[in-house]
Design a protein around this motif. Sequence first.
Motif, short mmCIF file in Angstrom:
data_model
loop_
_atom_site.label_atom_id
_atom_site.label_comp_id
_atom_site.label_asym_id
_atom_site.label_seq_id
_atom_site.Cartn_x
_atom_site.Cartn_y
_atom_site.Cartn_z
N ALA A 99 -13.87 88.41 -50.81
CA ALA A 99 -13.83 87.09 -51.45
C ALA A 99 -15.17 86.78 -52.11
O ALA A 99 -15.22 86.26 -53.23
N PHE A 100 -16.26 87.11 -51.44
CA PHE A 100 -17.59 86.84 -51.99
C PHE A 100 -17.83 87.63 -53.27
O PHE A 100 -18.27 87.08 -54.27
N THR A 101 -17.56 88.93 -53.25
CA THR A 101 -17.81 89.74 -54.45
C THR A 101 -16.91 89.31 -55.59
O THR A 101 -17.31 89.35 -56.75
N ALA A 102 -15.70 88.85 -55.28
CA ALA A 102 -14.79 88.40 -56.33
C ALA A 102 -15.25 87.09 -56.97
O ALA A 102 -15.03 86.86 -58.15
N VAL A 103 -15.88 86.24 -56.21
CA VAL A 103 -16.23 84.90 -56.70
C VAL A 103 -17.64 84.80 -57.27
O VAL A 103 -17.93 83.89 -58.03
N THR A 104 -18.53 85.72 -56.96
CA THR A 104 -19.92 85.57 -57.41
C THR A 104 -20.09 85.74 -58.90
O THR A 104 -21.07 85.26 -59.46
N GLY A 105 -19.15 86.41 -59.57
CA GLY A 105 -19.22 86.52 -61.03
C GLY A 105 -20.55 87.11 -61.48
O GLY A 105 -21.04 88.08 -60.91
N PRO A 106 -21.16 86.50 -62.49
CA PRO A 106 -22.41 87.04 -63.04
C PRO A 106 -23.65 86.66 -62.24
O PRO A 106 -24.76 86.98 -62.63
N ASN A 107 -23.47 85.97 -61.15
CA ASN A 107 -24.59 85.49 -60.36
C ASN A 107 -25.21 86.58 -59.50
O ASN A 107 -24.55 87.54 -59.11
N ILE A 108 -26.48 86.41 -59.17
CA ILE A 108 -27.18 87.32 -58.28
C ILE A 108 -26.69 87.05 -56.86
O ILE A 108 -26.64 85.90 -56.43
N GLY A 109 -26.28 88.09 -56.17
CA GLY A 109 -25.76 87.92 -54.82
C GLY A 109 -26.26 88.98 -53.86
O GLY A 109 -26.77 90.02 -54.27
N GLU A 110 -26.11 88.68 -52.58
CA GLU A 110 -26.55 89.59 -51.52
C GLU A 110 -25.52 89.59 -50.40
O GLU A 110 -25.03 88.53 -50.01
#
Length: 147
Positions: A99-110
């Motif tokens: 769910a997190f990887t699907a929703v983060t879009g172009p944003n920087i995530g960890e």
Amino acid sequence: MSAALHLMNFGRREYSEVSVSAELRSAAEVRRVAYELPGAWFRGQEEFGEFDAVPFEDQPALVVGVQGPGLPTDPSAYEGRLPVECSLLDQPVGSIEDAFTAVTGPNIGEIRWASLCWPDAPEAGFGGESKHAAVTLLGAGRSSCGR
């Protein structure tokens, strides 16, 4: 992602957990991510010293941290508060990554998997280790965990 998952699964234990975080650069992105991850916490930026001598309870919710449903709806509340940090901590492994990887879009995530345990490897002189056993994946863009 597959290499990170492979390492995580190598050290995974029944008590292992995952935490995720992202940096959101617009009010629209904050609201979109909050809709998809309502249990996540959101915290906006503040100017250095902006709330000195202001009691904690009088500071804006967006500055001290608020879960998705409590986010301000007025776009002006985000002025001077971007980027907003989004996080969901100490979740069961496998419960949030897709769910997190699907929703983060172009944003920087960890994504950070913790409470792992590297097994003994006596042939290499390694007695196992759990104190620093973690796997962290940094990225930006849409992807899938591909389990």
